[in-house]
Enzyme design. Structure first.
Site, PDB file in Angstrom:
ATOM      1  N   GLY A 125       1.057  -1.772   0.112  1.00  0.00           N
ATOM      2  CA  GLY A 125       0.081   0.125   0.240  1.00  0.00           C
ATOM      3  C   GLY A 125       0.461   1.406   0.258  1.00  0.00           C
ATOM      4  N   THR A 184      -3.720  -2.179   7.255  1.00  0.00           N
ATOM      5  CA  THR A 184      -3.429  -0.724   5.828  1.00  0.00           C
ATOM      6  C   THR A 184      -3.858  -0.408   6.108  1.00  0.00           C
ATOM      7  OG1 THR A 184      -2.165  -3.242   4.732  1.00  0.00           O
ATOM      8  CG2 THR A 184      -1.929  -1.727   3.669  1.00  0.00           C
ATOM      9  N   GLU A 214      -2.463   3.737   5.802  1.00  0.00           N
ATOM     10  CA  GLU A 214      -2.223   4.612   4.890  1.00  0.00           C
ATOM     11  C   GLU A 214      -3.379   6.543   4.441  1.00  0.00           C
ATOM     12  OE1 GLU A 214       0.439   4.123   2.598  1.00  0.00           O
ATOM     13  OE2 GLU A 214       0.976   2.260   3.074  1.00  0.00           O
ATOM     14  N   HIS A 218      -1.363   8.706   6.655  1.00  0.00           N
ATOM     15  CA  HIS A 218      -0.771   9.296   5.209  1.00  0.00           C
ATOM     16  C   HIS A 218      -1.515  10.256   4.759  1.00  0.00           C
ATOM     17  CE1 HIS A 218       3.156   7.597   6.152  1.00  0.00           C
ATOM     18  NE2 HIS A 218       3.081   5.967   5.885  1.00  0.00           N
ATOM     19  N   HIS A 257       5.605   8.449   9.765  1.00  0.00           N
ATOM     20  CA  HIS A 257       5.577   7.100  10.310  1.00  0.00           C
ATOM     21  C   HIS A 257       5.997   7.692  12.265  1.00  0.00           C
ATOM     22  CE1 HIS A 257       6.077   5.447   6.457  1.00  0.00           C
ATOM     23  NE2 HIS A 257       5.181   4.841   6.654  1.00  0.00           N
ATOM     24  N   TRP A 300       8.140   6.896  13.645  1.00  0.00           N
ATOM     25  CA  TRP A 300       9.654   6.782  14.508  1.00  0.00           C
ATOM     26  C   TRP A 300      10.389   7.945  13.229  1.00  0.00           C
ATOM     27  CZ3 TRP A 300       7.348   3.798  11.291  1.00  0.00           C
ATOM     28  CH2 TRP A 300       7.608   3.478  10.047  1.00  0.00           C
ATOM     29  N   VAL A 353       4.901  14.988  16.554  1.00  0.00           N
ATOM     30  CA  VAL A 353       3.957  15.074  16.808  1.00  0.00           C
ATOM     31  C   VAL A 353       4.275  14.968  18.476  1.00  0.00           C
ATOM     32  CG1 VAL A 353       1.726  12.902  17.635  1.00  0.00           C
ATOM     33  CG2 VAL A 353       2.254  13.392  15.151  1.00  0.00           C
ATOM     34  N   THR A 389       3.381  11.650  20.686  1.00  0.00           N
ATOM     35  CA  THR A 389       4.085   9.768  20.610  1.00  0.00           C
ATOM     36  C   THR A 389       5.081  10.079  21.321  1.00  0.00           C
ATOM     37  OG1 THR A 389       4.884  10.846  18.883  1.00  0.00           O
ATOM     38  CG2 THR A 389       2.695  10.217  18.691  1.00  0.00           C
ATOM     39  N   ASP A 432      -1.249  -5.880  12.081  1.00  0.00           N
ATOM     40  CA  ASP A 432      -2.587  -5.698  12.044  1.00  0.00           C
ATOM     41  C   ASP A 432      -3.166  -5.742  13.045  1.00  0.00           C
ATOM     42  OD1 ASP A 432      -3.246  -5.145   9.838  1.00  0.00           O
ATOM     43  OD2 ASP A 432      -4.628  -5.600   8.891  1.00  0.00           O
TER      44      ASP A 432
END
Length: 329
Positions: A200, A236, A240, A243, A249, A251, A261, A264, A300
């Site tokens: 994806g 998935t 996506e 995004h 992501h 990390w 952010v 986190t 998931d």
């Protein structure tokens, strides 16, 4: 709390494509990952080729993304800038474009509907794991308040065995399906296969309307039918669409990177599979990593949450100039 730096936006955007790696795959890990992916079927980041190519093709894209990032920083500092719709939510119409070569790839309507259900559960704190998260994250977990409604399903038979990441599936001139009114509809393309094992990828706010949306492999889409473990819970697409709504992501695509952010924890790099809790980072302060965040790379079954800070970034996209303002009307 992490300092938000708008000058990092291009580097953090460069890796929106996600991939899976089978045990037989001998490819080296992405240079943006500092940890070798474990053997077996896992999420794994592809190269930054999708966005990097878009930035090369469109010299104005970087400035549009920077403007969106500046707006996001303003909303982060002052939540009063954002006003929800009267019912307290944003509704996103969805068109699912199915490109199939085999009968199995022509996923059933029930599978499409299961994906819409999964998106609604994940973005609204309604999945079964949301209320069983570690208490340490209770103060920051968030029901985003975004709802998804299936508007239409478009199907097209194709002879293509494997699609690339050059957005051909989004162009009828290249055998794909053109997006439906992308300024006010989320387009999801479901395809039989994507080169490099990609499952994806998404386009961030600010990109060309002609290629806007999300691409998902048919066996990682929805929660029934052809959806296969460990990507059979629809996440998935949740990742996506995150995004697509301007989330990075967790990390930050770098060792102890910044996902822009504030709530986190710093992650060393991507996590795979289902890490045992607590999984501590070696970044400054050795925080407990939020491995169950939708923007990590866990399976998931081990994803369950967004944070208040991620919700703020999503909210900002719906303001004028945020890239998704067409969905706020």
């Amino acid at each position: 709390m992490k300092k938000i730096a708008h000058l990092l936006f291009i580097g953090a955007l460069c890796l929106s494509a996600c991939s899976k790696q089978d045990k037989s795959n001998t490819d080296q890990p992405s240079p943006d990952s500092n940890q070798e992916a474990p053997a077996g079927k896992v999420r794994r980041c592809a190269t930054g080729e999708v966005l990097k190519q878009q930035l090369l093709d469109d010299p104005t894209l970087a400035q549009r993304m920077q403007n969106i990032e500046k707006l996001t920083e303003e909303v982060t500092r002052n939540r009063a800038l954002f006003r929800l719709l009267p019912d307290g939510s944003i509704e996103i119409p969805v068109v699912v474009n199915i490109l199939y070569r085999t009968t199995a790839q022509n996923v059933a309507l029930s599978q499409v509907e299961s994906q819409i259900t999964a998106l609604n559960q994940d973005f609204n704190g309604l999945n079964s794991q949301y209320n069983t998260l570690p208490p340490i994250f209770d103060a920051v977990k968030a029901a985003v308040g975004v709802h998804f409604r299936l508007k239409n399903v478009v199907r097209k038979s194709t002879t293509v065995t494997t699609w690339g990441t050059n957005d051909a599936m989004k162009k009828s001139s290249q055998g794909g399906i053109n997006p439906t009114t992308p300024d006010s509809v989320l387009n999801i393309w479901v395809v039989g296969g994507i080169s490099g094992g990609v499952i994806g990828y998404a386009q961030f706010p600010g990109g060309s309307p002609a290629t806007d949306g999300v691409v998902i492999a048919y066996d990682c889409f929805g929660t029934n039918g052809t959806a296969a473990a460990p990507f059979a819970l629809g996440r998935t697409a949740t990742h996506e669409v995150g995004h697509w709504l301007n989330l990075r992501h967790i990390w930050g695509d770098a060792n102890c990177g910044d996902d822009l952010v504030g709530d986190t924890p710093r992650h060393n790099t991507a996590n795979y599979g289902c890490p045992a809790y607590p999984h501590r980072s070696t970044c400054t302060g050795t925080p407990i990593e939020m491995t169950m965040n939708f923007m990590d790379y866990t399976d998931d079954a081990c994803m369950a949450m967004f944070t208040q800070g991620q919700k703020t970034r999503i909210d900002a996209t719906f303001l004028p100039g945020g890239g998704r303002n067409g969905f706020a009307h």
